[in-house]
Design a protein around this motif. Structure first.
Motif, short mmCIF file in Angstrom:
data_model
loop_
_atom_site.label_atom_id
_atom_site.label_comp_id
_atom_site.label_asym_id
_atom_site.label_seq_id
_atom_site.Cartn_x
_atom_site.Cartn_y
_atom_site.Cartn_z
N ARG A 212 -51.76 -43.89 24.03
CA ARG A 212 -52.38 -44.86 23.10
C ARG A 212 -51.72 -44.71 21.74
NH1 ARG A 212 -56.15 -41.04 24.42
NH2 ARG A 212 -57.46 -42.47 25.62
N LEU A 213 -51.93 -45.73 20.89
CA LEU A 213 -51.44 -45.66 19.52
C LEU A 213 -52.30 -44.65 18.76
CD1 LEU A 213 -49.31 -47.24 17.86
CD2 LEU A 213 -51.15 -48.78 17.18
N GLY A 214 -51.66 -43.70 18.10
CA GLY A 214 -52.43 -42.68 17.40
C GLY A 214 -51.94 -42.45 15.99
N LEU A 215 -52.24 -41.27 15.49
CA LEU A 215 -51.93 -40.91 14.10
C LEU A 215 -51.34 -39.50 14.09
CD1 LEU A 215 -55.47 -41.71 12.66
CD2 LEU A 215 -53.45 -43.14 12.29
N ASN A 216 -50.83 -39.09 12.94
CA ASN A 216 -50.64 -37.67 12.70
C ASN A 216 -51.76 -37.28 11.76
OD1 ASN A 216 -50.03 -35.17 11.84
ND2 ASN A 216 -47.94 -35.60 11.22
N ALA A 217 -52.82 -36.75 12.30
CA ALA A 217 -54.05 -36.54 11.51
C ALA A 217 -54.61 -35.14 11.71
CB ALA A 217 -55.08 -37.60 11.86
N ARG A 218 -53.70 -34.15 11.80
CA ARG A 218 -54.17 -32.78 12.06
C ARG A 218 -54.66 -32.08 10.78
NH1 ARG A 218 -48.93 -32.66 15.50
NH2 ARG A 218 -48.09 -32.84 13.41
N LEU A 219 -55.53 -31.09 10.98
CA LEU A 219 -55.92 -30.17 9.90
C LEU A 219 -54.90 -29.03 9.88
CD1 LEU A 219 -58.10 -29.19 7.80
CD2 LEU A 219 -59.17 -27.97 9.70
N ASP A 220 -54.31 -28.74 8.72
CA ASP A 220 -53.35 -27.63 8.61
C ASP A 220 -54.01 -26.30 8.95
OD1 ASP A 220 -51.51 -29.38 7.63
OD2 ASP A 220 -51.46 -28.54 5.60
N THR A 221 -53.27 -25.41 9.58
CA THR A 221 -53.80 -24.08 9.89
C THR A 221 -54.19 -23.33 8.61
OG1 THR A 221 -52.27 -24.04 11.76
CG2 THR A 221 -53.38 -21.98 11.21
N LEU A 222 -53.36 -23.44 7.57
CA LEU A 222 -53.68 -22.74 6.32
C LEU A 222 -55.03 -23.20 5.77
CD1 LEU A 222 -50.29 -22.58 4.38
CD2 LEU A 222 -51.79 -20.64 4.84
N GLN A 223 -55.26 -24.51 5.81
CA GLN A 223 -56.54 -25.02 5.30
C GLN A 223 -57.69 -24.53 6.18
OE1 GLN A 223 -56.57 -26.06 2.43
NE2 GLN A 223 -54.47 -26.75 2.08
N ALA A 224 -57.49 -24.48 7.49
CA ALA A 224 -58.54 -23.99 8.39
C ALA A 224 -58.85 -22.52 8.07
CB ALA A 224 -58.11 -24.14 9.85
N ALA A 225 -57.82 -21.74 7.81
CA ALA A 225 -58.01 -20.32 7.49
C ALA A 225 -58.81 -20.17 6.19
CB ALA A 225 -56.66 -19.61 7.38
N ILE A 226 -58.51 -21.01 5.22
CA ILE A 226 -59.25 -21.01 3.94
C ILE A 226 -60.70 -21.42 4.17
CG2 ILE A 226 -59.43 -22.27 1.74
CD1 ILE A 226 -56.21 -22.32 1.89
N LEU A 227 -60.87 -22.45 5.00
CA LEU A 227 -62.22 -22.97 5.25
C LEU A 227 -63.10 -21.97 5.99
CD1 LEU A 227 -61.23 -26.65 6.02
CD2 LEU A 227 -62.94 -25.96 4.31
N ILE A 228 -62.51 -21.16 6.85
CA ILE A 228 -63.31 -20.13 7.55
C ILE A 228 -63.96 -19.21 6.51
CG2 ILE A 228 -63.14 -18.05 8.99
CD1 ILE A 228 -60.95 -19.60 10.63
N GLU A 229 -63.19 -18.82 5.50
CA GLU A 229 -63.73 -17.93 4.45
C GLU A 229 -64.77 -18.65 3.60
OE1 GLU A 229 -62.99 -14.84 4.70
OE2 GLU A 229 -61.47 -15.24 6.23
N LYS A 230 -64.52 -19.92 3.30
CA LYS A 230 -65.45 -20.64 2.43
C LYS A 230 -66.75 -20.99 3.18
CE LYS A 230 -62.31 -22.81 -0.86
NZ LYS A 230 -62.45 -23.81 -1.94
#
Ligand SMILES: *Cc1c(COP(=O)(O)O)cnc(C)c1O
Length: 368
Positions: free
Chosen positions: A229-247
């Motif tokens: 299907r037609l999609g996007l490049n809409a991923r969450l960066d790993t670095l941001q995920a690592a930051i978000l785990i702490e927050k």
């Protein structure tokens, strides 16, 4: 100058946990779709009791992904509030669908279910097929999803919750569980922010999750080079995920601290100005603490003179904005009045009582 949102105070509180989390990602090198992304998705879903969470690149993409997965496009109408951030209407418009604007409810900043119902009728009168309603948790209080859900069910529509400002809030259930899907944003100044762009979609619907997971990476199928299907490049960066785990680990405490600031502002200002009121049993994530006054300019000037920053969210309702004025709208008198009267005060979990007192004194002086 008091900061409007103090991200440095939060960083000091987290100590070196952010740096250590980022260093782990730099070490393993899985910058795209690394293990922290799935770990964070699990923790985010658990935080609000949603079945599934899907990290993505922004709150805007978190709105686009479910609409796209539902096949919403040209000829379809999506009911959105006129009094919100532009992304709420931009998402359906990007897909070729028609945003149809409805008004805010008197005494509350969020979408009025009665006006949404009128917007559904207007869409049909224009020959459009209503497909979804987007409720927005403006300034942190979830929209009236019980009423919006009843309306959506009656009309056979999807209900998408825009909890970019409301994640952490509650109203008959926790934000993240109140629509068929919920979008949230991790823009740095949101209640739960990262250090860049990021977002997530929460849902109970495993089939929707599977389609959004494919859309997030170009519409991939089970064979990664057979895109289905037609999609996007809409991923969450790993670095941001690592930051978000702490927050996320300190987010519940931060919500309590925001409650305390809001309660104190309310106590010290309610005799002179309209302060936000929560329905019984509801909880706001307090993305903003927003006053309504016909003396906004005087309040802003007094605050500025006292080194207290203020902000106006939002000065122009969407149906009056240049790029959106051609879309259909039911009458939106409440949104129009609010756009001329709202003013938001500094709000974050680390706002000291001394700084709150400075803010209160400046506001009171502006109103005197
Ligand atoms: C911030 C916001 C968005 C968009 O989020 P981004 O992460 O900036 O794309 C959408 N809706 C509302 C109500 C917002 O406040």
């Amino acid at each position: 100058m008091i900061p409007f949102v103090d991200l440095q105070a939060q960083r000091r509180r987290l100590g070196d946990r952010i740096e250590r989390a980022m260093a782990r990602v730099l070490e393993h090198g899985g910058f795209i779709s690394g293990p922290e992304v799935a770990e964070f998705e699990g923790r985010l879903a658990a935080f609000c009791g949603a079945a599934h969470a899907l990290g993505c690149s922004s709150g805007t993409d978190a709105l686009v992904l479910p609409l796209m997965a539902w096949g919403i496009g040209p000829g379809d109408a999506v009911i959105v509030p006129a009094f919100t951030f532009v992304a709420t209407a931009e998402a359906p418009a990007l897909l070729g669908a028609t945003p149809v604007f409805a008004d805010a409810r008197e005494g509350e900043f969020n979408l009025d279910p009665a006006s949404a119902e009128a917007a559904i009728a207007l869409a049909r009168a224009k020959g459009l097929t209503p497909k979804a309603i987007i409720g927005v948790d403006l300034f942190g209080l979830p929209a009236d999803y019980a009423a919006l859900r009843a309306l959506a069910d009656r009309e056979g529509l999807y209900l998408l919750a825009d909890a970019a400002q409301g994640f952490g809030g509650e109203r008959g259930g926790k934000a993240g569980t109140l629509g068929h899907a919920t979008a949230t944003s991790f823009f740095p100044a949101k209640p739960l922010g990262c250090y860049g762009d990021g977002g997530a979609v929460l849902t109970e619907d495993a089939a929707l999750l599977a389609v959004m997971r494919s859309l997030r990476v170009h519409g991939h199928g089970t064979d990664k080079y057979d895109n289905v299907r037609l999609g996007l490049n809409a991923r969450l960066d790993t670095l941001q995920a690592a930051i978000l785990i702490e927050k996320l680990a300190i987010f519940a405490e931060e919500l309590e601290a925001r409650d305390r600031v809001a309660a104190r502002y309310t106590e010290l200002l309610q005799d002179v100005v309209a302060v936000p009121r929560l329905p019984a049993g509801a909880r706001s994530a307090w993305a903003q603490f927003t006053l309504v006054t016909d003396r906004r300019d005087a309040v802003a000037a007094a605050c500025k003179a006292a080194g207290v920053p203020t902000a106006v969210y939002y000065p122009i309702p969407l149906h009056r904005q240049t790029g959106y004025a051609h879309y259909p709208a039911v009458p939106c008198p409440v949104s129009e009045r609010l756009a001329g009267q709202v003013i938001s005060l500094p709000m974050h979990p680390y706002l000291s009582e001394a700084d709150q007192d400075r803010v209160v004194a400046a506001v009171r002086q502006g109103l005197a």
